[in-house]
Structure formats: C-alpha cells, structure tokens
Motif scaffolding. Structure first.
Motif, mmCIF file in Angstrom:
data_model
loop_
_atom_site.group_PDB
_atom_site.id
_atom_site.type_symbol
_atom_site.label_atom_id
_atom_site.label_comp_id
_atom_site.label_asym_id
_atom_site.label_seq_id
_atom_site.Cartn_x
_atom_site.Cartn_y
_atom_site.Cartn_z
ATOM 1 N N TYR A 70 2.592 -23.530 0.317
ATOM 2 C CA TYR A 70 2.297 -23.511 -1.121
ATOM 3 C C TYR A 70 2.662 -22.172 -1.751
ATOM 4 O O TYR A 70 2.233 -21.865 -2.859
ATOM 5 C CB TYR A 70 0.806 -23.791 -1.358
ATOM 6 N N ARG A 71 3.394 -21.370 -1.025
ATOM 7 C CA ARG A 71 3.852 -20.069 -1.501
ATOM 8 C C ARG A 71 2.695 -19.125 -1.826
ATOM 9 O O ARG A 71 2.767 -18.341 -2.762
ATOM 10 C CB ARG A 71 4.804 -20.227 -2.691
ATOM 11 N N ALA A 72 1.616 -19.265 -1.073
ATOM 12 C CA ALA A 72 0.584 -18.232 -1.101
ATOM 13 C C ALA A 72 0.890 -17.312 0.076
ATOM 14 O O ALA A 72 1.618 -17.693 0.987
ATOM 15 C CB ALA A 72 -0.792 -18.853 -0.949
ATOM 16 N N THR A 73 0.336 -16.103 0.061
ATOM 17 C CA THR A 73 0.577 -15.172 1.154
ATOM 18 C C THR A 73 -0.593 -15.234 2.125
ATOM 19 O O THR A 73 -1.746 -15.306 1.695
ATOM 20 C CB THR A 73 0.684 -13.734 0.610
ATOM 21 N N VAL A 74 -0.291 -15.238 3.415
ATOM 22 C CA VAL A 74 -1.361 -15.186 4.401
ATOM 23 C C VAL A 74 -1.203 -13.908 5.222
ATOM 24 O O VAL A 74 -0.104 -13.592 5.671
ATOM 25 C CB VAL A 74 -1.328 -16.402 5.353
ATOM 26 N N VAL A 75 -2.298 -13.170 5.362
ATOM 27 C CA VAL A 75 -2.295 -11.981 6.198
ATOM 28 C C VAL A 75 -3.267 -12.242 7.346
ATOM 29 O O VAL A 75 -4.444 -12.512 7.108
ATOM 30 C CB VAL A 75 -2.758 -10.747 5.389
ATOM 31 N N ARG A 76 -2.774 -12.217 8.585
ATOM 32 C CA ARG A 76 -3.651 -12.455 9.744
ATOM 33 C C ARG A 76 -4.065 -11.123 10.329
ATOM 34 O O ARG A 76 -3.222 -10.241 10.545
ATOM 35 C CB ARG A 76 -2.929 -13.273 10.812
ATOM 36 N N VAL A 77 -5.336 -10.992 10.589
ATOM 37 C CA VAL A 77 -5.824 -9.700 11.037
ATOM 38 C C VAL A 77 -7.051 -9.879 11.934
ATOM 39 O O VAL A 77 -7.797 -10.862 11.781
ATOM 40 C CB VAL A 77 -6.135 -8.821 9.795
ATOM 41 N N GLY A 78 -7.262 -8.936 12.857
ATOM 42 C CA GLY A 78 -8.473 -8.955 13.677
ATOM 43 C C GLY A 78 -9.624 -8.314 12.915
ATOM 44 O O GLY A 78 -9.407 -7.622 11.915
ATOM 45 N N GLU A 79 -10.844 -8.533 13.400
ATOM 46 C CA GLU A 79 -12.040 -8.024 12.731
ATOM 47 C C GLU A 79 -11.954 -6.507 12.496
ATOM 48 O O GLU A 79 -12.235 -6.008 11.405
ATOM 49 C CB GLU A 79 -13.264 -8.368 13.600
ATOM 50 N N GLN A 80 -11.533 -5.803 13.535
ATOM 51 C CA GLN A 80 -11.454 -4.340 13.487
ATOM 52 C C GLN A 80 -10.579 -3.824 12.341
ATOM 53 O O GLN A 80 -10.932 -2.877 11.644
ATOM 54 C CB GLN A 80 -10.841 -3.820 14.820
ATOM 55 N N ASP A 81 -9.407 -4.475 12.217
ATOM 56 C CA ASP A 81 -8.412 -3.967 11.273
ATOM 57 C C ASP A 81 -8.576 -4.524 9.861
ATOM 58 O O ASP A 81 -7.815 -4.161 8.960
ATOM 59 C CB ASP A 81 -7.001 -4.304 11.775
ATOM 60 N N ALA A 82 -9.556 -5.410 9.680
ATOM 61 C CA ALA A 82 -9.671 -6.101 8.391
ATOM 62 C C ALA A 82 -9.837 -5.143 7.202
ATOM 63 O O ALA A 82 -9.119 -5.272 6.202
ATOM 64 C CB ALA A 82 -10.807 -7.113 8.438
ATOM 65 N N PRO A 83 -10.750 -4.144 7.278
ATOM 66 C CA PRO A 83 -10.917 -3.261 6.110
ATOM 67 C C PRO A 83 -9.618 -2.546 5.713
ATOM 68 O O PRO A 83 -9.290 -2.461 4.532
ATOM 69 C CB PRO A 83 -11.991 -2.269 6.577
ATOM 70 N N ALA A 84 -8.884 -2.060 6.699
ATOM 71 C CA ALA A 84 -7.635 -1.355 6.404
ATOM 72 C C ALA A 84 -6.616 -2.309 5.788
ATOM 73 O O ALA A 84 -5.906 -1.978 4.834
ATOM 74 C CB ALA A 84 -7.080 -0.723 7.684
ATOM 75 N N GLU A 85 -6.540 -3.510 6.359
ATOM 76 C CA GLU A 85 -5.564 -4.487 5.889
ATOM 77 C C GLU A 85 -5.884 -4.922 4.451
ATOM 78 O O GLU A 85 -5.001 -5.069 3.606
ATOM 79 C CB GLU A 85 -5.573 -5.693 6.842
ATOM 80 N N ILE A 86 -7.172 -5.127 4.173
ATOM 81 C CA ILE A 86 -7.580 -5.520 2.822
ATOM 82 C C ILE A 86 -7.240 -4.415 1.825
ATOM 83 O O ILE A 86 -6.698 -4.658 0.741
ATOM 84 C CB ILE A 86 -9.090 -5.863 2.792
ATOM 85 N N ALA A 87 -7.499 -3.160 2.221
ATOM 86 C CA ALA A 87 -7.167 -2.029 1.342
ATOM 87 C C ALA A 87 -5.665 -1.987 1.085
ATOM 88 O O ALA A 87 -5.214 -1.731 -0.034
ATOM 89 C CB ALA A 87 -7.644 -0.722 1.982
ATOM 90 N N ARG A 88 -4.893 -2.287 2.137
ATOM 91 C CA ARG A 88 -3.430 -2.268 1.996
ATOM 92 C C ARG A 88 -2.958 -3.366 1.030
ATOM 93 O O ARG A 88 -2.116 -3.144 0.172
ATOM 94 C CB ARG A 88 -2.793 -2.465 3.382
ATOM 95 N N VAL A 89 -3.542 -4.548 1.177
ATOM 96 C CA VAL A 89 -3.168 -5.665 0.289
ATOM 97 C C VAL A 89 -3.482 -5.312 -1.162
ATOM 98 O O VAL A 89 -2.659 -5.511 -2.068
ATOM 99 C CB VAL A 89 -3.921 -6.959 0.697
ATOM 100 N N LEU A 90 -4.689 -4.764 -1.387
ATOM 101 C CA LEU A 90 -5.099 -4.449 -2.757
ATOM 102 C C LEU A 90 -4.202 -3.357 -3.344
ATOM 103 O O LEU A 90 -3.743 -3.466 -4.479
ATOM 104 C CB LEU A 90 -6.567 -4.025 -2.786
ATOM 105 N N ALA A 91 -3.919 -2.342 -2.548
ATOM 106 C CA ALA A 91 -3.052 -1.269 -3.032
ATOM 107 C C ALA A 91 -1.653 -1.817 -3.319
ATOM 108 O O ALA A 91 -1.023 -1.461 -4.317
ATOM 109 C CB ALA A 91 -2.986 -0.142 -2.010
ATOM 110 N N GLY A 92 -1.201 -2.697 -2.439
ATOM 111 C CA GLY A 92 0.125 -3.287 -2.610
ATOM 112 C C GLY A 92 0.274 -4.052 -3.920
ATOM 113 O O GLY A 92 1.371 -4.187 -4.455
ATOM 114 N N HIS A 93 -0.824 -4.579 -4.429
ATOM 115 C CA HIS A 93 -0.781 -5.295 -5.706
ATOM 116 C C HIS A 93 -1.255 -4.415 -6.861
ATOM 117 O O HIS A 93 -1.524 -4.911 -7.959
ATOM 118 C CB HIS A 93 -1.612 -6.580 -5.632
ATOM 119 N N GLY A 94 -1.358 -3.116 -6.598
ATOM 120 C CA GLY A 94 -1.715 -2.168 -7.657
ATOM 121 C C GLY A 94 -3.124 -2.354 -8.202
ATOM 122 O O GLY A 94 -3.375 -2.131 -9.383
ATOM 123 N N VAL A 95 -4.048 -2.791 -7.343
ATOM 124 C CA VAL A 95 -5.411 -3.037 -7.820
ATOM 125 C C VAL A 95 -6.213 -1.734 -7.870
ATOM 126 O O VAL A 95 -6.398 -1.074 -6.850
ATOM 127 C CB VAL A 95 -6.137 -4.052 -6.908
#
Lengths: 227, 485
Positions: A70-95
C-alpha cells in the motif's frame, strides 16, 4: 442475550401521526407473512465453513510485505534499537513538533529531541493540523490485508490524532500481528471507536489514477518492533 | 410530480431506452466507461482469486442477509436498544420526506447552516442535499468524486466512482470555475494532474472539516447486538466527518443491519475485494453510540424504510435488499459498459439499479421504473460477480412479468398487439404458411433498391439493424417438394 431487556423507548408521533417506528415495524411484519411464526433467527442457516486465515508462511513477513504494497513505509527494529530508530524516522521527516497521545510509552521517545504536544487537555483541530506529525501505538496488525487497527486504547489517542496530522508513525509489536481479518475481528473490543488503516489516504476518483493523500495523513510509517 | 411525491429521486434523464440511445452516441463516454469497467473488472478478479474460499464467503454473506431479512423487525429493535444504550438516539423514517424532515430539524436545532457529508447512497436516494438547501443549509459532499459531481451540478454515474464519466481536464475546469463560490478557491495555476486536483480538493475541504459542527453519513453496516455502525472508505474524508464535528447524523437503510458484530468478519472480506478490488480499503471506521472525549458527542441514527418494506413483501424480489452497494455488478455488465450510469435515471445504476429502483419506487407507477427491468441482456455476469449472490437475472425476469401485468387492461401496447398477432399466426399451420408466403413477397418488396428497413412502428427496430431478406421459399414449401423426390 437473556439479561433484562432495555425498556421500550418512548415513541413520539412521527411526521404522519402515529410513531414512525410502529408503522415501519407493522409494515415489516406484514411483508414477512411467509415466515413461520415460530421461526427463530438462528433457524436460518448460516454456513461458516470459510477459513479463519488465508495467510501462508511467516505472518510478520507477510504483514510487512502487504503494508508496503500500500506504499506505506515499514521499519523493522528490535526492542533495544527502537528509540533510536523512531528518533531517526521522525528526524527524517523533519518532525520538530510531535503529537503524543496519553499513555504512549516515554521510553520509545527517549531519543527524540523535538517538542511534544500532549493531547491532555485536548488539542484543537487547528493545533493538530499545525503539528508535524503524530506517533501512536496500535491495537493490532492484520497480515493478509496489511492493516493496522486502532481502538483508542492507551497510547493510541482519540481518533482525530491519527487523522489530522499529515504524518502518522504507528508502532506495532510483532506479537500484535493477526493473520487475517476473521482472527482480527474476533479480537476486537466492540464499543471502542475502532479504525482499520490500510495504507495512507488514497483516491482513484480521477480517471482511476491512484493518488495518495487526500484527507488523512499522506505519509504512514509503521515501526514494527520484533519480540 | 413534485419532489415530495416520489420516494426515490430521478436524475432528470429520460427513460432508459431514450437515455441509452443518446449515451451510445457519446464516443468519449463509451471510451471512459470501457477503460474504467475493464480495469476494475480485471483487478477484482485478481483480488477475489486470492481467497480460495470465496464461494463459501459469498454463501455465508448471502445467508446472513437472508437471516436479517426474515427477522428484520427483531434485529431493528435490537439495534435500536443497543445504540440507545451506547448513548445514541434512534429515529425511524417511513419515507424520503420524513427522513429529510428529521435531518433538517436536527441540523437546525444545532443552529448550524452548513454540514459536511460522507458519500452515501441512502441520502442521494432521498435527495437530502436539495432538501437541506431549501431549508437554508449548505451540505458539502466530501468524497472527491461526489464533490466533482456536486460542484458541476451534475449527476453521479457509478456507485463507487460517481464522476467516472468526467476526465481530468473537465475536472480541472469545474474546480477552477466553482470552488471559489463555495469556499477556498482552486489555485490559479491548477493543472489537470490528478495529484494537483486531489490537493486542491484537500485544501478546499480541510477548512470545512475543521469548522464543521454537524456531519451526515450513511452506513455500510450496523451490528444489532452491539449497536456498532461502520463506514468503509478510502480518502479519509469519512474519518474527518465521523470524528471532528460535534454531531453525527447517520441515515441508514433498514436493510443494512447485521445480526452481530462478528459478522463483520465476512463482510470486511467481501466488500473491499468486490468494490475497489483491494484486499482492504484504506479506512474502515467503527463506532458505537458516543465515546466521551472522542469524536461527536451527539449521535443520531435514522432508520430509513422508503420502499424497502414494499420490496421485502415480494418474496421473489426481496433479496435485492441483500445488496451491500459494492458496484461489482456494474463493472461486469455489458449494458452498463455501453450506456453509462446516468441512463438508468436513478442513483442506483447498472444491474442492481435495474432491480432495486423499480421495487423501491413500485412497478407500474412510472415509465422510468417500468423500463429498467428491460435494461439487460440477462447474460448472468452480475450474478456471478455479486458477493452476496443476488440472482439479478432471475429477478429481472420476475419484474418484467410484473411490468407486463401492471399494464394489463386499457390500451394494449404495440408489442402486446404484435405478440397477439404472432400467437394467432403460429397457432395454425395454414395461417403460418400464408404468413410465410406474404413475408417472402413483402421482404422482397422492402428489399427493392437495397432498403433493408421496415415502415411504421417497426422503423425503430430497423434503425440499428438490417432486416434479413426472407428466403424465396419457405421451409415447408421446400419440404413438400423435397419429399416428392
């Protein structure tokens, strides 16, 4: 349902005098003269030998594949790395200005550096509109259809939160992924305001050309935390 | 007839044969339709093929609907009790006039002069927007296609994609001409790119969503046991309407009730794959009464009869009420593909419209309704496509008989006279032989000079066909000769 029946509502007169409900119910009963008086609804057979799930293989992999369809983006991540990955996603979208629903786990936003908009007291639609995005949890995922289900429970917020901002980041745990629609429907809690989301807002109304992003969020990112 | 005297709004087109004749001359329309129906048809076949138990699901869907229809009074009372218990208010409306009155009173009680609307067949059926307009209330359609149709003062031509008869440059012109009259205008440099057009609609409507006090929706289903109401959609305009305003008014045909919440497991599989040919539509919203702090704090559910009980009374026509408005039957219909939705004259076009509209309106009450059961080749494709197994072809034949019965007495129609004549001729070998000889002579006379047409009332028939030249000798004559050899 054998508990005490709710009291018959007081019926007011309709446009044509007698209460409209009484008139319509009388017409229905007269239209159904062919139905035997002693027939109960359960006597009308419903064959439910359709399958509970059409999913084959690993349902989490299938979920990812179908959400991406459906042209949504999926980011797969382990529990440990989730906070960093979420921060990266938000920064990537200029939030810089993120709507965070009540009950959303602080730990997941530990690495996010922008400002947070709390929905308690409730934000106005205009404030939601002016935000850069929203992050929510989900109630369930559905693998076969690539759907996420929100039911306004803790961390998901009221429905407007995942609707008005233009970016929706949704955190789903792999343990929440149901195989298919029947399985998911059986796990729903009736009574909660529930939204099934399958990809971003889309229309095909103009010459059947698919355009994403009409009124709902134009960007949907699913952060899938395994384990 | 004034608007108040009909329960289903006619779209202002002539009866089917005339409207179809005109539509067939429109090459652009036929190209648009062929492209659209072929595309959706192929996509739907793929979506359906993914589920190897499709036939089982169809059967379950049809049986659930059958159960609902046979016990409709029970389920409606149960629905009323559940919705009331969840903080909603239930109203009953016998016809279009009563439903419109209830909506109008509710909106005025809120002190509102504008409402946002989710695409809904039931409100189109009763002509709600026009009624609200008469009462000084502006109703804005928020589905992109419905907005296009509304801004252009046009009429929808398809249940799912109502503006399918308009191409992108027409849509750009409509937006540039009309948007400014109703709110945020289209940008001056608007192109005809679908993306740019969708963005113009987003900006135009967002302002309305953010300030709307009242929204009006239809319902795809309502579960009797829990009082949960559901709407499926793609764009998010539905979610906007269901979530942001203070008051939500839902107009629902009484046939949309389902016995239980768990039945959604069947219909949430059948509906998206049949209508948009997707595994799941982008958004499905389920709500139960009102939820403190989330969404509208006032919810009204209007249960609309408007001819449905009349349809229910005909055991052979009853299952037309099973329809879940997916529009799969339109896209497989050779007649729809060539004539377009507006030829059918009502908001329900295509095969399902040809059986549903005449029943809601009543056979024998108008030429429009009576022409519809004949708008079909009876090829059966609609039955195969229908996710709830409505036997449309059989129902068409049943309704044709009812139309004929309704016209008994009074002056016979030309077809009736012709059939009477045929019965007389075929009834006797001698008369048939005479007719054959006459036909052979007459046919050759008509064929002189290459003219292959018939005079008088039969002229219409030969307008699009050649008359076959009759054989010089009838089969019987040949047989007599051959037998002597």
């Amino acid at each position: 349902m054998s508990e005490a029946k709710p009291a018959e509502p007081v019926r007011e007169e309709g446009l044509y005098g007698e209460p409209s409900a009484n008139r319509i119910l009388a017409r229905i009963r007269s239209a159904l003269r062919d139905v035997p008086n002693d027939e109960r609804p359960e006597d009308v057979e419903v064959t439910r030998d359709y399958v509970d799930s059409h999913a084959v293989g690993d349902i989490v992999d299938l979920f990812v594949e179908r959400v991406e369809d459906y042209r949504a983006t999926v980011v797969r991540v382990g529990e440990q790395d989730a906070p960093a990955e979420i921060a990266r996603v938000l920064a990537g979208h200029g939030v810089a200005n993120l709507v965070v629903p009540p009950g959303f786990p602080d730990a997941l936003l530990a690495r996010y550096e922008g400002s947070r908009l709390s929905d308690d007291p409730p934000l106005t639609p205009a404030e939601l509109d002016a935000s850069d995005g929203v992050i929510t949890l989900a109630a369930q995922g559905i693998a076969l259809t690539g759907t996420i289900v929100l039911d306004a429970d803790a961390g998901q917020g009221r429905r407007a939160l995942s609707l008005v901002p233009d970016l929706h980041v949704c955190v789903v745990r792999s343990s929440q992924v149901a195989a298919d629609v029947p399985v998911a429907v059986r796990a729903l809690v009736p009574g909660r305001p529930t939204t099934f989301i399958s990809g971003p807002s889309a229309t095909s109304d103009i010459e059947l050309d698919r355009v994403e992003g009409v009124h709902g969020p134009r960007t949907l990112v699913v952060v899938l935390i395994s384990g | 007839m004034s608007r108040d005297e009909v329960n289903v709004v006619w779209l202002g087109s002539p009866t089917f044969p005339k409207a179809a004749h005109d539509a067939l001359q429109d090459d652009q329309l036929r190209r648009n339709l062929k492209h659209a129906t072929t595309t959706i048809r192929d996509k739907r076949l793929r979506a359906v093929a993914e589920l190897d138990d499709w036939e089982t699901l169809r059967l379950a869907g049809s049986q659930i609907k059958d159960r609902v229809m046979r016990h409709l009074d029970t389920y409606l009372l149960q629905l009323e009790a559940s919705v009331t218990a969840a903080g909603g208010v239930v109203h009953w409306a016998e016809d279009a006039r009563e439903a419109k009155q209830i909506v109008s009173d509710l909106v005025r009680a809120m002190g509102a002069t504008e409402v946002v609307k989710i695409k809904s067949m039931a409100t189109q059926e009763i002509g709600l927007n026009e009624e609200l307009d008469d009462d000084g209330i502006e109703a804005t359609e928020t589905d992109l296609a419905e907005l296009i149709v509304q801004l252009n003062h046009d009429r929808p031509s398809h249940i799912l994609v109502p503006a399918i008869h308009r191409n992108r440059s027409e849509i750009r012109d409509i937006f540039r001409r009309e948007m400014g009259k109703h709110g945020v205008p289209a940008p001056d440099d608007l192109t005809d790119e679908p993306r740019a057009l969708a963005e113009a609609a987003r900006v135009h409507l967002r302002e309305k969503f953010l300030r709307a006090k009242v929204a009006i929706s239809g319902a795809n289903f309502a579960c009797a046991d829990t009082g949960t109401v559901g709407v499926v959609e793609s764009e998010g305009n539905g979610r906007m309407c269901l979530t942001l305003p203070e008051t939500l008014i839902t107009v629902m045909g009484i046939e949309k009730v389902l016995p239980s919440f768990s039945d959604l497991e069947v219909f949430l599989q059948l509906l998206p794959r049949s209508s948009t040919a997707e595994r799941m539509n982008p958004y499905t919203s389920l709500w139960t009464g009102v939820t403190p702090g989330d969404g509208p704090q006032e919810f009204h559910l209007i249960l609309l009869d408007n001819g449905r009980t009349k349809t229910l009374a005909d055991t052979a026509g009853r299952s037309a009420l099973h329809c879940i408005r997916c529009s799969a039957c339109l896209n497989v219909c050779p007649v729809y593909e060539r004539t377009g939705g507006r030829s059918y004259g009502s908001v329900y076009p295509g095969p399902i419209g040809a059986v549903l509209t005449p029943q809601l309106v009543g056979i024998g009450t108008s030429d429009h309704a009576d022409s519809l059961p004949f708008a079909s080749t009876l090829c059966g494709a609609c039955y195969d496509a229908c996710p709830v197994r409505i036997d449309i072809p059989e129902m068409l034949v049943h309704l044709r008989a009812k139309v004929v019965d309704a016209h008994r007495g009074g002056l016979p129609k030309p077809e009736a006279l012709a059939m009477k004549g045929a019965r007389m001729v075929f009834g006797s070998p001698r008369r048939l032989a005479w007719a054959e000889r006459l036909g052979a002579i007459g046919g050759r006379v008509a064929g002189i000079g290459g003219g292959r047409w018939l005079p008088g009332p039969a002229k219409k028939w030969t307008g699009a066909r050649d008359v076959p030249v009759p054989a010089r000798e009838s089969f019987r004559a040949w047989w007599r000769k051959a037998g002597r050899r």
